[in-house]
Design a protein around this motif. Sequence first.
Motif, PDB file in Angstrom:
ATOM      1  N   GLU A 185       0.824  -1.211   0.000  1.00 50.07           N
ATOM      2  CA  GLU A 185       0.000   0.000   0.000  1.00 50.07           C
ATOM      3  C   GLU A 185       0.859   1.262   0.000  1.00 50.07           C
ATOM      4  OE1 GLU A 185      -3.677  -1.930   2.581  1.00 50.07           O
ATOM      5  OE2 GLU A 185      -1.970  -1.026   3.607  1.00 50.07           O
ATOM      6  N   LEU A 186       1.990   1.193   0.668  1.00 49.77           N
ATOM      7  CA  LEU A 186       2.878   2.347   0.805  1.00 49.77           C
ATOM      8  C   LEU A 186       3.363   2.855  -0.544  1.00 49.77           C
ATOM      9  CD1 LEU A 186       4.775   4.309   2.278  1.00 49.77           C
ATOM     10  CD2 LEU A 186       6.290   2.370   2.763  1.00 49.77           C
ATOM     11  N   LEU A 187       3.740   1.954  -1.415  1.00 49.42           N
ATOM     12  CA  LEU A 187       4.312   2.348  -2.701  1.00 49.42           C
ATOM     13  C   LEU A 187       3.308   3.118  -3.554  1.00 49.42           C
ATOM     14  CD1 LEU A 187       7.055   1.842  -4.210  1.00 49.42           C
ATOM     15  CD2 LEU A 187       5.776   0.179  -5.552  1.00 49.42           C
ATOM     16  N   GLU A 188       2.070   2.631  -3.598  1.00 54.15           N
ATOM     17  CA  GLU A 188       1.050   3.313  -4.395  1.00 54.15           C
ATOM     18  C   GLU A 188       0.776   4.711  -3.850  1.00 54.15           C
ATOM     19  OE1 GLU A 188      -3.546   2.696  -5.991  1.00 54.15           O
ATOM     20  OE2 GLU A 188      -2.523   1.075  -4.910  1.00 54.15           O
ATOM     21  N   GLU A 189       0.726   4.849  -2.534  1.00 55.25           N
ATOM     22  CA  GLU A 189       0.507   6.155  -1.929  1.00 55.25           C
ATOM     23  C   GLU A 189       1.660   7.106  -2.247  1.00 55.25           C
ATOM     24  OE1 GLU A 189      -0.241   5.755   2.236  1.00 55.25           O
ATOM     25  OE2 GLU A 189      -1.733   4.166   1.938  1.00 55.25           O
ATOM     26  N   PHE A 190       2.866   6.587  -2.177  1.00 55.07           N
ATOM     27  CA  PHE A 190       4.053   7.395  -2.451  1.00 55.07           C
ATOM     28  C   PHE A 190       4.056   7.911  -3.893  1.00 55.07           C
ATOM     29  CE2 PHE A 190       8.461   7.058  -4.209  1.00 55.07           C
ATOM     30  CZ  PHE A 190       8.981   8.220  -3.653  1.00 55.07           C
ATOM     31  N   VAL A 215       2.796  10.956   3.471  1.00 63.03           N
ATOM     32  CA  VAL A 215       2.876   9.516   3.219  1.00 63.03           C
ATOM     33  C   VAL A 215       3.463   8.816   4.440  1.00 63.03           C
ATOM     34  CG1 VAL A 215       3.785   7.710   1.736  1.00 63.03           C
ATOM     35  CG2 VAL A 215       3.201   9.935   0.751  1.00 63.03           C
ATOM     36  N   GLU A 216       2.630   8.111   5.160  1.00 62.43           N
ATOM     37  CA  GLU A 216       3.103   7.390   6.340  1.00 62.43           C
ATOM     38  C   GLU A 216       4.080   6.298   5.935  1.00 62.43           C
ATOM     39  OE1 GLU A 216       0.740   6.176  10.206  1.00 62.43           O
ATOM     40  OE2 GLU A 216       0.564   4.571   8.720  1.00 62.43           O
ATOM     41  N   GLY A 217       5.230   6.271   6.569  1.00 58.98           N
ATOM     42  CA  GLY A 217       6.263   5.295   6.240  1.00 58.98           C
ATOM     43  C   GLY A 217       7.348   5.833   5.331  1.00 58.98           C
ATOM     44  N   ALA A 218       7.188   7.084   4.870  1.00 56.89           N
ATOM     45  CA  ALA A 218       8.201   7.700   4.004  1.00 56.89           C
ATOM     46  C   ALA A 218       9.187   8.480   4.866  1.00 56.89           C
ATOM     47  CB  ALA A 218       7.542   8.616   2.979  1.00 56.89           C
ATOM     48  N   TYR A 219      10.413   7.989   4.945  1.00 56.09           N
ATOM     49  CA  TYR A 219      11.475   8.634   5.725  1.00 56.09           C
ATOM     50  C   TYR A 219      12.366   9.422   4.775  1.00 56.09           C
ATOM     51  CZ  TYR A 219      15.869   8.957   8.405  1.00 56.09           C
ATOM     52  OH  TYR A 219      17.018   9.402   9.025  1.00 56.09           O
TER      53      TYR A 219
END
Length: 324
Positions: A185-190, A215-219
């Motif tokens: 899910e993270l990649l699509e949001e990013f 984007v939660e999880g994007a550092y």
Amino acid sequence: MMTSACFLSSPASPGQTGATTWRRSRTPARMSLPMSQRAANMQSFRAEEKLLFTPNVGAGRTDFEGESVSVVYAYPNEYAVGICSLGYQIVWATISDLPGVSVSRMFTNASEMLPSKIDLLGFSMSWELDFPGLFETLSVLNVPRRSSERSTEDPIVFGGGPVLTANAEPFADFFDVILVGDGEELLEEFISEWQKLKSLDISRTEALTRLAATVEGAYVPELYEVEYECADGPVKSVKPVSSEVPAVVKKRTFRSRTLAASTVITPISAWENIHMVEAVRSCPEMCRFCLASYSTLPFRSASIEEGLIPAIDRGLEVSTTCCR
């Protein structure tokens, strides 16, 4: 993505060279192949691939007109190594399915046609020893090694995978964005957020700040100040330099009744003709030496009826024997 998997394989047909050819022609360590040779290799490798998904854009396309975001998704090792990574396969399929996004795969010995302007350059990092391949890929693409040296003309360099999720800091100088945790899910949001930002007249730093904020999880390492116990000691603290970004970057956790399964099968692989099915993610045993147990917490198992059986049936359709 660290997984426990079931492997379904089919033996090579008579006369099939596959991985044997790859081993014989393997490029010596530290030798960088010219892009023309990588393109020729990729054309040969793609001819052996059996795709188990239908890309929205098309893998290895030659026309990038009309696409709002161009992505090069790299594995910093040879094709035969990268293509048998279940995490790499899933991320490639995920990007390929996004509307308005073109994606080209790149390995240290093979590459699909690359766009003239790369928006996002991604890396799947499974092993610390793959980092020379990261630097080589940046050099081949004329992208500055350190994020602090990049300008608006350079792509946003992002990375993910077990190495970066477990401990991103040793490699933080080389990435603009590190995606922490599960990527489904993270990649699509990013990428969707980048699609919005690309059309805005804002600086590179402002774009990275918005990515980190939304984007939660994007550092984004440049937006955090890291203090160490001593010059060669452990990390003492990590603090944001802007109030717009979260003080703590939360690792993303994918929760679903189904987990990952192969999206491509090929004989030109370290594991020839293998169909992989992820049975569980993480491990309840929690052995102290095992990275997979901790970096992919919490422990999750795929539903037998909704996840495992359909995935195994699909694997049996495209392979002939099951490794027991």
